[in-house]
Design a protein around this motif. Structure first.
Motif, PDB file in Angstrom:
ATOM      1  N   MET A   1       4.608   5.956  60.562  1.00 13.85           N
ATOM      2  CA  MET A   1       4.507   7.458  60.820  1.00 13.85           C
ATOM      3  C   MET A   1       5.772   8.138  60.535  1.00 13.85           C
ATOM      4  SD  MET A   1       3.631   9.153  64.601  1.00 13.85           S
ATOM      5  CE  MET A   1       5.193   9.292  65.054  1.00 13.85           C
ATOM      6  N   LYS A   2       5.548   9.277  60.043  1.00 16.41           N
ATOM      7  CA  LYS A   2       6.663  10.373  59.489  1.00 16.41           C
ATOM      8  C   LYS A   2       6.944  11.320  60.513  1.00 16.41           C
ATOM      9  CE  LYS A   2       7.164   9.759  54.782  1.00 16.41           C
ATOM     10  NZ  LYS A   2       6.217   8.875  54.162  1.00 16.41           N
ATOM     11  N   GLN A   3       8.130  11.506  60.877  1.00 16.13           N
ATOM     12  CA  GLN A   3       8.806  12.411  62.071  1.00 16.13           C
ATOM     13  C   GLN A   3       9.348  13.552  61.341  1.00 16.13           C
ATOM     14  OE1 GLN A   3      10.899  11.226  65.328  1.00 16.13           O
ATOM     15  NE2 GLN A   3       9.230  11.484  66.687  1.00 16.13           N
ATOM     16  N   MET A   4       9.336  14.850  61.642  1.00 12.37           N
ATOM     17  CA  MET A   4      10.181  15.833  61.305  1.00 12.37           C
ATOM     18  C   MET A   4      10.901  16.164  62.372  1.00 12.37           C
ATOM     19  SD  MET A   4       9.102  19.433  59.531  1.00 12.37           S
ATOM     20  CE  MET A   4       8.634  18.951  58.169  1.00 12.37           C
ATOM     21  N   ILE A   5      12.452  16.627  62.132  1.00 12.68           N
ATOM     22  CA  ILE A   5      13.128  17.065  62.985  1.00 12.68           C
ATOM     23  C   ILE A   5      13.697  18.487  62.551  1.00 12.68           C
ATOM     24  CG2 ILE A   5      15.426  16.434  64.382  1.00 12.68           C
ATOM     25  CD1 ILE A   5      13.259  14.033  64.673  1.00 12.68           C
ATOM     26  N   ILE A   6      13.815  19.425  63.284  1.00 11.87           N
ATOM     27  CA  ILE A   6      14.278  20.870  63.115  1.00 11.87           C
ATOM     28  C   ILE A   6      15.056  21.335  63.751  1.00 11.87           C
ATOM     29  CG2 ILE A   6      13.473  23.127  62.635  1.00 11.87           C
ATOM     30  CD1 ILE A   6      10.613  22.123  61.922  1.00 11.87           C
ATOM     31  N   GLU A   7      16.280  21.673  63.506  1.00  8.44           N
ATOM     32  CA  GLU A   7      17.179  22.418  64.405  1.00  8.44           C
ATOM     33  C   GLU A   7      16.927  23.801  64.166  1.00  8.44           C
ATOM     34  OE1 GLU A   7      21.376  21.298  64.079  1.00  8.44           O
ATOM     35  OE2 GLU A   7      21.584  23.444  64.005  1.00  8.44           O
ATOM     36  N   GLY A   8      16.419  24.539  64.987  1.00 11.46           N
ATOM     37  CA  GLY A   8      16.043  25.963  64.732  1.00 11.46           C
ATOM     38  C   GLY A   8      16.819  27.228  64.879  1.00 11.46           C
ATOM     39  N   ASN A   9      16.365  28.126  64.514  1.00  8.25           N
ATOM     40  CA  ASN A   9      17.138  29.553  64.770  1.00  8.25           C
ATOM     41  C   ASN A   9      18.198  29.677  63.684  1.00  8.25           C
ATOM     42  OD1 ASN A   9      17.203  31.934  66.006  1.00  8.25           O
ATOM     43  ND2 ASN A   9      18.481  31.360  67.495  1.00  8.25           N
ATOM     44  N   HIS A  10      18.198  29.289  62.477  1.00  6.35           N
ATOM     45  CA  HIS A  10      19.008  29.709  61.321  1.00  6.35           C
ATOM     46  C   HIS A  10      18.424  30.543  60.525  1.00  6.35           C
ATOM     47  CE1 HIS A  10      21.758  26.342  62.591  1.00  6.35           C
ATOM     48  NE2 HIS A  10      20.954  25.566  62.983  1.00  6.35           N
ATOM     49  N   ILE A  11      19.201  31.559  60.200  1.00  5.35           N
ATOM     50  CA  ILE A  11      18.555  32.469  59.352  1.00  5.35           C
ATOM     51  C   ILE A  11      18.387  31.834  57.728  1.00  5.35           C
ATOM     52  CG2 ILE A  11      19.231  34.658  57.916  1.00  5.35           C
ATOM     53  CD1 ILE A  11      18.389  35.377  60.913  1.00  5.35           C
ATOM     54  N   LEU A  12      17.116  32.122  57.331  1.00 10.70           N
ATOM     55  CA  LEU A  12      16.784  31.616  55.835  1.00 10.70           C
ATOM     56  C   LEU A  12      16.990  32.362  54.941  1.00 10.70           C
ATOM     57  CD1 LEU A  12      13.807  29.359  57.083  1.00 10.70           C
ATOM     58  CD2 LEU A  12      16.107  28.922  57.037  1.00 10.70           C
ATOM     59  N   THR A  13      17.835  32.228  53.885  1.00 12.44           N
ATOM     60  CA  THR A  13      17.877  33.309  52.786  1.00 12.44           C
ATOM     61  C   THR A  13      17.959  32.373  51.390  1.00 12.44           C
ATOM     62  OG1 THR A  13      19.126  35.067  51.972  1.00 12.44           O
ATOM     63  CG2 THR A  13      20.327  33.394  53.035  1.00 12.44           C
ATOM     64  N   GLY A  14      17.457  33.241  50.589  1.00 15.71           N
ATOM     65  CA  GLY A  14      17.552  32.425  49.018  1.00 15.71           C
ATOM     66  C   GLY A  14      16.012  32.610  48.471  1.00 15.71           C
ATOM     67  N   ASP A  15      15.842  31.833  47.617  1.00 18.69           N
ATOM     68  CA  ASP A  15      14.710  31.740  46.874  1.00 18.69           C
ATOM     69  C   ASP A  15      13.819  30.246  47.180  1.00 18.69           C
ATOM     70  OD1 ASP A  15      15.781  33.575  45.837  1.00 18.69           O
ATOM     71  OD2 ASP A  15      15.861  33.055  43.687  1.00 18.69           O
ATOM     72  N   ILE A  16      12.571  30.521  47.361  1.00 15.56           N
ATOM     73  CA  ILE A  16      11.655  29.187  47.501  1.00 15.56           C
ATOM     74  C   ILE A  16      10.544  29.610  46.387  1.00 15.56           C
ATOM     75  CG2 ILE A  16       9.922  28.358  48.929  1.00 15.56           C
ATOM     76  CD1 ILE A  16      11.039  29.466  51.387  1.00 15.56           C
ATOM     77  N   LEU A  17      10.441  28.390  45.299  1.00 17.67           N
ATOM     78  CA  LEU A  17       9.662  28.648  44.530  1.00 17.67           C
ATOM     79  C   LEU A  17       8.336  27.877  44.712  1.00 17.67           C
ATOM     80  CD1 LEU A  17       9.751  29.202  41.278  1.00 17.67           C
ATOM     81  CD2 LEU A  17      10.389  26.865  40.996  1.00 17.67           C
ATOM     82  N   ALA A 382      12.514  28.531  66.681  1.00 18.55           N
ATOM     83  CA  ALA A 382      12.716  28.282  68.011  1.00 18.55           C
ATOM     84  C   ALA A 382      14.393  28.054  68.304  1.00 18.55           C
ATOM     85  CB  ALA A 382      12.065  27.118  68.491  1.00 18.55           C
ATOM     86  N   SER A 383      14.773  28.078  69.445  1.00 22.91           N
ATOM     87  CA  SER A 383      16.009  27.472  69.592  1.00 22.91           C
ATOM     88  C   SER A 383      15.894  26.351  69.981  1.00 22.91           C
ATOM     89  CB  SER A 383      16.735  28.513  71.007  1.00 22.91           C
ATOM     90  OG  SER A 383      15.772  28.093  72.018  1.00 22.91           O
ATOM     91  N   GLY A 384      17.079  25.271  69.685  1.00 26.72           N
ATOM     92  CA  GLY A 384      17.305  24.181  69.988  1.00 26.72           C
ATOM     93  C   GLY A 384      16.381  23.168  68.982  1.00 26.72           C
ATOM     94  N   THR A 385      16.172  21.912  69.385  1.00 21.89           N
ATOM     95  CA  THR A 385      15.714  20.910  68.386  1.00 21.89           C
ATOM     96  C   THR A 385      14.194  20.757  68.634  1.00 21.89           C
ATOM     97  OG1 THR A 385      17.687  20.000  68.197  1.00 21.89           O
ATOM     98  CG2 THR A 385      15.988  18.473  67.301  1.00 21.89           C
ATOM     99  N   THR A 386      13.366  20.807  67.398  1.00 22.19           N
ATOM    100  CA  THR A 386      12.019  20.564  67.629  1.00 22.19           C
ATOM    101  C   THR A 386      11.634  19.382  66.781  1.00 22.19           C
ATOM    102  OG1 THR A 386      11.437  22.762  67.576  1.00 22.19           O
ATOM    103  CG2 THR A 386       9.602  21.306  66.712  1.00 22.19           C
ATOM    104  N   THR A 387      10.897  18.377  67.371  1.00 24.86           N
ATOM    105  CA  THR A 387      10.556  17.004  66.785  1.00 24.86           C
ATOM    106  C   THR A 387       8.952  17.093  66.543  1.00 24.86           C
ATOM    107  OG1 THR A 387      12.112  16.022  67.776  1.00 24.86           O
ATOM    108  CG2 THR A 387      10.236  14.553  66.919  1.00 24.86           C
ATOM    109  N   ILE A 388       8.420  16.948  65.255  1.00 27.99           N
ATOM    110  CA  ILE A 388       6.990  17.124  64.964  1.00 27.99           C
ATOM    111  C   ILE A 388       6.516  15.832  64.417  1.00 27.99           C
ATOM    112  CG2 ILE A 388       5.266  18.073  63.675  1.00 27.99           C
ATOM    113  CD1 ILE A 388       7.240  20.548  63.023  1.00 27.99           C
ATOM    114  N   ASN A 389       5.649  15.289  65.345  1.00 24.20           N
ATOM    115  CA  ASN A 389       5.110  13.899  64.860  1.00 24.20           C
ATOM    116  C   ASN A 389       3.778  14.022  63.834  1.00 24.20           C
ATOM    117  OD1 ASN A 389       6.890  12.208  66.766  1.00 24.20           O
ATOM    118  ND2 ASN A 389       5.684  13.116  68.285  1.00 24.20           N
ATOM    119  N   ASP A 390       3.551  13.131  63.326  1.00 25.60           N
ATOM    120  CA  ASP A 390       2.466  12.887  62.401  1.00 25.60           C
ATOM    121  C   ASP A 390       2.592  14.130  61.167  1.00 25.60           C
ATOM    122  OD1 ASP A 390       1.307  11.001  63.852  1.00 25.60           O
ATOM    123  OD2 ASP A 390      -0.174  12.129  64.789  1.00 25.60           O
ATOM    124  N   VAL A 391       3.753  13.923  60.648  1.00 25.18           N
ATOM    125  CA  VAL A 391       4.006  14.811  59.445  1.00 25.18           C
ATOM    126  C   VAL A 391       3.478  14.510  58.085  1.00 25.18           C
ATOM    127  CG1 VAL A 391       5.973  15.494  58.110  1.00 25.18           C
ATOM    128  CG2 VAL A 391       6.249  15.240  60.381  1.00 25.18           C
TER     129      VAL A 391
END
Ligand code: EPZ
Length: 417
Positions: A1-17, A382-391
């Motif tokens: 199983m794959k898990q995604m760990i996100i540390e949230g609340n960082h401003i995102l800037t730049g390009d997404i293709l 979100a603030s803090g860390t989010t862990t998403i299961n079943d990625v």
């Protein structure tokens, strides 16, 4: 199983293709079966649904050459074979082998297709269309056998503008005798992309992208060539992300016209959005207005962007109503969003979203592809860390998501557990 760990609340800037559209690529790959010889598809997204379809082409003895986003499919040694349950079930789009193999070989044996758990997902409209063309449909337990001595073009009225049935019936009828007219056809941009691929093989199709598609059967098709159109759902997901936590986040390589239902809603909500020829620039604003959204067939608000959009509605100042009209079960992400601090009440196919809510990271589980994408957006906001299961659900449809988001400043990691 794959898990995604996100540390949230960082401003995102730049390009997404943005990459090629999943829902087009998953039909273009099986459609290649219809050609005699080598076909080339470019801008193929790097998603697990692509790999699942290539596995099925290999079961059918096609020769595959994948070089970055270019896929070459050689059907000269095609051997019709049973598509076993494991491969049929891996994804919804395995059902496009029904139309393609029926059209080419007049015989198909495969199991019930899989896919996201977002509703009952019957395929009765596809099967009725195959029968109208002269095929016999036999169901044994979970297996389908479709066969015909010959397919004869006819008028087919779809009782719902089903994307899958429209595509499957184009695939089944391009080599049929005579003319097929599909009435009440789906009008999604992906349908035009698929028709263009078939036309490049020598098929005769007019009207794709309108409610009436006419297909004049030809005897043979040669190898074709197509570029997968940009993924409007991947683009929409990242545009919403820009409205949540972006600062001049540029979503590139898109066709803004395909996103008008979303971008007009974002404007109504007071977003800071600039639409250019082939990109959109978006930044978050403090005071988003609430809105009401109802999903509809194209060109209405796309059901596939509804779940990501619900995250933005948690940040609006007031109460929004969200109504899903295509699938019965597109609220699987709501318990997770509420666990993160959202205030969403679900009643049947409608949800009432009361904002703004301060989202907080916690452990959640993706239940389906777009619901999983919604959790990624929530985790990044979100603030803090989010862990998403079943990625795995998310990787079926979002190519290189970890890399694309890291590049614009997200703190995100996918790990095997
Ligand atoms: C396609 O599914 C997409 N999938 C879906 O994307 C998308 O949500 C959907 O179109 C609508 O835009 C692929 O392209 C692989 P439909 P499809 O046939 O073709 C009912 C995503 O998140 N129906 O247009 O399966 C059906 O139950 C996915 O990327 C029948 O009743 O959708 C639903 O209520 C999920 N009988 C409605 O029609 C049938 O025979 C729309 O289905 C066929 C459909």
């Amino acid at each position: 199983m794959k898990q995604m760990i996100i540390e949230g609340n960082h401003i995102l800037t730049g390009d997404i293709l943005i990459g090629g559209a999943k829902n087009s690529a998953v039909a273009l790959i099986p459609a290649s079966i219809l050609a005699n010889g080598i076909s080339t598809i470019t801008n193929v997204p790097n998603i697990s649904d692509r790999d699942a379809l290539i596995d099925i082409l290999e079961i059918l003895n096609c020769k595959i050459n994948l070089n970055n986003d270019e896929l070459k499919i050689d059907t000269s040694s095609l051997k019709n074979a049973l598509i076993d349950e494991e491969h049929s079930k891996k994804l919804r789009a395995s059902y496009y082998f029904m139309g393609a193999l029926l059209g080419k070989e007049k015989y198909v044996e495969m199991y019930i297709p899989g896919g996201c758990n977002i509703g009952a997902r019957p395929i009765d409209i596809h099967l009725d269309g195959f029968k109208a063309l002269g095929a016999q449909v036999i169901t044994e337990n979970n297996k389908y056998i479709l066969k015909a001595d010959k397919l004869i073009g006819t008028d087919i009225y779809l009782r719902f503008q089903s994307v899958g049935a429209t595509v499957n019936l184009m695939l089944a009828s391009v080599l049929a005798e005579g003319t097929t007219i599909i009435h009440n056809a789906a009008k999604e941009a992906e349908i035009i992309n698929i028709a263009d691929y078939l036309i490049s093989m020598g098929a005769q199709i007019t009207g794709a992208g309108t409610e009436t598609i006419t297909i004049s059967g030809v005897k043979k098709l040669h190898g074709g060539h197509i570029q997968v159109l940009p993924d409007r759902i991947e683009a929409g997901t990242y545009i919403i992300l820009g409205a949540l936590i972006g600062q001049n986040l540029k979503i590139k390589n898109i066709i803004p016209k395909h996103l008008e239902a979303l971008t007009s809603k974002l404007k109504d909500m007071g977003s800071n959005i600039k639409i250019n020829k082939d990109n959109i620039l978006i930044s978050r604003v403090a005071n988003l207005k609430p809105t009401n959204i109802k999903t509809l067939v194209y060109p209405g608000f796309p059901t596939d962007i509804g779940q990501p959009m619900s995250v933005l509605l948690t940040q609006a100042n007031g109460t929004s109503l969200f109504e899903e009209t295509i699938w019965e079960n597109r609220m699987g992400h709501v318990p997770s969003l509420n666990k993160m601090g959202a205030n969403i009440k679900v009643k049947g196919l409608t949800s009432m979203i009361i904002g703004p809510s301060q989202l907080k990271g916690c452990e959640v589980t993706a239940t389906d592809l777009r619901g999983g994408a919604a959790l990624v957006l929530a985790g990044l906001t979100a603030s803090g860390t989010t862990t998403i299961n079943d990625v795995e659900h998310i990787l079926r449809g979002y190519e290189n998501i970890e890399e694309k988001l890291t590049q614009v400043g997200a703190k995100i990691k996918i790990k095997e557990i």
